[in-house]
Write an enzyme that holds these catalytic residues in place. Structure first.
Site, PDB file in Angstrom:
ATOM      1  N   ASP A  43      43.588  77.683  64.705  1.00  0.00           N
ATOM      2  CA  ASP A  43      44.161  76.351  64.864  1.00  0.00           C
ATOM      3  C   ASP A  43      43.011  75.355  65.052  1.00  0.00           C
ATOM      4  OD1 ASP A  43      45.972  74.238  65.647  1.00  0.00           O
ATOM      5  OD2 ASP A  43      45.553  74.766  67.729  1.00  0.00           O
ATOM      6  N   PHE A  44      43.320  74.059  64.972  1.00  0.00           N
ATOM      7  CA  PHE A  44      42.272  73.051  65.178  1.00  0.00           C
ATOM      8  C   PHE A  44      42.353  72.425  66.573  1.00  0.00           C
ATOM      9  CE2 PHE A  44      40.337  68.799  64.741  1.00  0.00           C
ATOM     10  CZ  PHE A  44      39.059  69.203  64.366  1.00  0.00           C
ATOM     11  N   ASP A  45      43.341  71.557  66.808  1.00  0.00           N
ATOM     12  CA  ASP A  45      43.430  70.865  68.096  1.00  0.00           C
ATOM     13  C   ASP A  45      43.732  71.842  69.226  1.00  0.00           C
ATOM     14  OD1 ASP A  45      43.363  67.780  67.574  1.00  0.00           O
ATOM     15  OD2 ASP A  45      44.624  68.604  65.996  1.00  0.00           O
ATOM     16  N   ASP A 230      46.555  77.624  70.488  1.00  0.00           N
ATOM     17  CA  ASP A 230      46.713  77.171  71.872  1.00  0.00           C
ATOM     18  C   ASP A 230      48.087  76.601  72.182  1.00  0.00           C
ATOM     19  OD1 ASP A 230      46.202  73.744  72.328  1.00  0.00           O
ATOM     20  OD2 ASP A 230      46.333  74.673  70.357  1.00  0.00           O
TER      21      ASP A 230
END
Length: 290
Positions: A43-45, A230
């Site tokens: 994932d990124f954020d 997350d």
């Protein structure tokens, strides 16, 4: 779940943390034994980039690209799977032109968009017409739900709309108050609501991180997988890894630790300390692979 995470500094030897589940330990062994058939998906954020109040200010951890460039040449492929537009994730991540990331793909809008580092090409379908309709009605719906200073709207390239409550006076109360009216609004225009960490995203159905991950596994022919996330939007990817395990493909589930999303931590094989912990894990894995 926790983990026996070993912290390291530049003067200390790197040491991989030990997954707390048998499936996680088996997956890590498979990754170390056959890295050339491993897909690393992230994932990124909140995973590669720290969570910030204003989403436009989000940037990848400063050590994320160096960690990925060290690891990527040693595995089959690396993918960033994000709800953001692919172009935004590429820009905020600093991925374009990074030497060693030729095998990186960024799957934006939960896989509806794709950017490939090797070519720099971006592919995307036409926007869902419901997104424009929702955006037009959104001010009225928010006003009807009550004046909530700090609530903000993020437009995602005409492909989704996100309502953030993190900067509201009472972020959780604003989140809960808006969930029902936004779900109703989305449903009237053929969209769904994806809840996250103090954000409600209205987007087209049919694509999620699990679907995107399974398609990328099939495309790359990966025989083992590491997925790190997350947030609630990462649960479909966790479920996809669990399905792959049932089919005999080892998978390691990593939670970029947050007290806001306990369910993800409970299902993870390994919990690390936010983006800094994810970056450390990537560096340690790259070092172990030589």
């Amino acid at each position: 779940m926790g983990t026996h995470e070993t912290h390291s500094t530049d003067s200390e030897p790197l040491s991989l943390p030990v997954p707390v589940t048998p499936a996680g330990r088996a997956a890590l062994d498979a990754i170390l034994d056959r890295p050339s058939t491993t897909l690393v998906a992230l994932d990124f954020d909140g995973t590669l980039a720290p969570i910030v109040e204003n989403p436009e200010d989000a940037r990848a951890h400063p050590d994320a690209v160096p960690a990925l460039t060290a690891l990527a040449p040693k595995v089959a492929a690396v993918a960033v799977i994000t709800g953001r537009p692919a172009e935004v994730a590429v820009r905020h991540g600093g991925f374009a032109g990074a030497e060693g990331l030729e095998h990186l793909s960024v799957l934006g809008h939960y896989g509806a968009e794709r950017w490939d580092a090797r070519t720099g090409a971006l592919s995307a379908p036409a926007p869902h017409p419901g997104v424009a309709a929702v955006r037009a009605e959104l001010p009225r719906v928010l006003a009807a739900a009550g004046d909530r200073p700090g609530v903000s709207v993020e437009e995602k390239g005409g492909r989704a709309v996100a309502v953030h409550t993190r900067r509201a006076d009472d972020p959780r109360a604003a989140f809960e108050a808006l969930r029902a009216p936004l779900t109703d609004l989305a449903g009237r225009h053929g969209l769904i609501v994806e809840p996250g960490r103090m954000v409600l995203e209205l987007r087209p159905p049919g694509m999620d991180k699990g679907v995107a991950l399974l398609e990328h596994v099939r495309e790359t022919g990966a025989r083992s997988v590491l997925y790190a996330g997350d947030d609630l939007g990462d649960l479909p990817a966790f479920a996809a890894v669990e399905k792959l395990r049932a089919d005999g493909v080892p998978g390691l589930l990593v939670c970029s630790g947050s007290s806001e999303v306990g369910e993800l931590a409970e299902r993870a094989d390994l919990v690390v300390d936010g983006p800094a912990g994810v970056v450390r894990l990537l560096r340690e894995l790259a070092a172990q692979l030589g």
